[in-house]
Write a protein that holds these residues in place. Sequence first.
Motif, PDB file in Angstrom:
ATOM      1  N   UNK A  36      -6.375 -71.350  -1.075  1.00  0.00           N
ATOM      2  CA  UNK A  36      -5.302 -72.292  -1.402  1.00  0.00           C
ATOM      3  C   UNK A  36      -4.566 -71.873  -2.674  1.00  0.00           C
ATOM      4  N   UNK A  37      -3.356 -72.353  -2.794  1.00  0.00           N
ATOM      5  CA  UNK A  37      -2.548 -72.058  -3.966  1.00  0.00           C
ATOM      6  C   UNK A  37      -2.711 -73.102  -5.048  1.00  0.00           C
ATOM      7  N   UNK A  78     -10.157 -74.271  -2.779  1.00  0.00           N
ATOM      8  CA  UNK A  78      -9.122 -74.668  -3.740  1.00  0.00           C
ATOM      9  C   UNK A  78      -9.466 -74.161  -5.142  1.00  0.00           C
ATOM     10  N   UNK A  79      -8.701 -73.202  -5.668  1.00  0.00           N
ATOM     11  CA  UNK A  79      -8.931 -72.757  -7.045  1.00  0.00           C
ATOM     12  C   UNK A  79      -8.291 -73.700  -8.062  1.00  0.00           C
ATOM     13  N   UNK A  88     -13.652 -72.912  -8.368  1.00  0.00           N
ATOM     14  CA  UNK A  88     -13.391 -72.922  -6.937  1.00  0.00           C
ATOM     15  C   UNK A  88     -14.153 -74.070  -6.299  1.00  0.00           C
ATOM     16  N   UNK A  89     -13.441 -74.844  -5.484  1.00  0.00           N
ATOM     17  CA  UNK A  89     -14.059 -75.973  -4.786  1.00  0.00           C
ATOM     18  C   UNK A  89     -13.771 -75.853  -3.292  1.00  0.00           C
ATOM     19  N   UNK A  90     -14.721 -76.312  -2.491  1.00  0.00           N
ATOM     20  CA  UNK A  90     -14.566 -76.303  -1.038  1.00  0.00           C
ATOM     21  C   UNK A  90     -15.396 -77.442  -0.468  1.00  0.00           C
ATOM     22  N   UNK A 129     -19.357 -67.763  -1.277  1.00  0.00           N
ATOM     23  CA  UNK A 129     -18.375 -67.483  -0.230  1.00  0.00           C
ATOM     24  C   UNK A 129     -19.053 -67.258   1.118  1.00  0.00           C
ATOM     25  N   UNK A 130     -20.182 -66.577   1.121  1.00  0.00           N
ATOM     26  CA  UNK A 130     -20.898 -66.336   2.378  1.00  0.00           C
ATOM     27  C   UNK A 130     -21.350 -67.646   3.008  1.00  0.00           C
TER      28      UNK A 130
END
Length: 308
Positions: A36-37, A78-79, A88-90, A129-130
């Motif tokens: 995301x931006x 989302x950075x 970084x969140x997800x 990330x994995x």
Amino acid sequence: MMTISNEAAAMAFSTQPADLQAVVARLLVYPVKSCAGVEVQEAILTETGLEFDRAWMVVDARGQFLTQRELPRMAQIQPQLKYHEMILRAPGMLALHVKLDEVEGPVRVRVWDDDVAAFDMGAVAAQWFSDFLGTTARLVRFDPDHRRMSSAQWTGDIEALNQFSDGFSLLVISEASLRQLNDKLLASGSAAVGMLRFRPNIVLGDLADASDATALAPHDEDRLGELHIGSDEGVVRLKAVKPCPRCPIPNIDPATAISSPEVGDTLQGYRQDARLDGAVSFGMNAIVLQGVDCQLRVGQQVKANFSF
């Protein structure tokens, strides 16, 4: 050597004639390629584009770059840029904190056909990330000593640099272009979409006092040569060099990571670009000619002349 003061430069800019006048309506940075931006009110311009834009990238076990094309869930990462770190969140994940001034060992990675020098960001980032993407992945950072050149086919004699972007340092799109697309989507019974699907860095908008005669027309950005932006530090000069060919990513809803074809199908009906041998385009890739270290801000005036 004679120098021109900022005041004199600002005066010259204000009286400069132009075919098109607009404002910087939005600025967006994408710290991690294909995630995301981050919408910002101001950003430092570097020779590779906006500061921190595509400075990081996610790669597979072979060092090959990963994108939303294969992994739509990347849209939900989302950075957030802080003074000393990127957070970084997800969905369903604890936040990952990445220090801006720390990297681990050097690695070589691939982005499209380019072999690029980078730095690995470590085991914790790789596991994060994995876990979220469901595949082996690592986070890497671009090596600032590496010179990744944009295609000379489009830049000519100008040596233009970028980091992990698809090929050029900046992407420019106008609000008028998105309005036209949304009018077509709504007319066909589909929902309107937001600008974030198209991942621009600079969004052009109308001047506050624009009339029908001076308002931006859809895809005016396609017809521009140089764009001049008035900053406090001097005039920024950008050059539009290549229409941006569109893959399936604009079909992906950034909020849900769900892909649906109506955006691409609609563009296919009216945006086939002869300059790209009939591929669909939306927005213009641009390179930096002048203004490194200048501060771009939302609301700054933009002037440009048409180039046919």
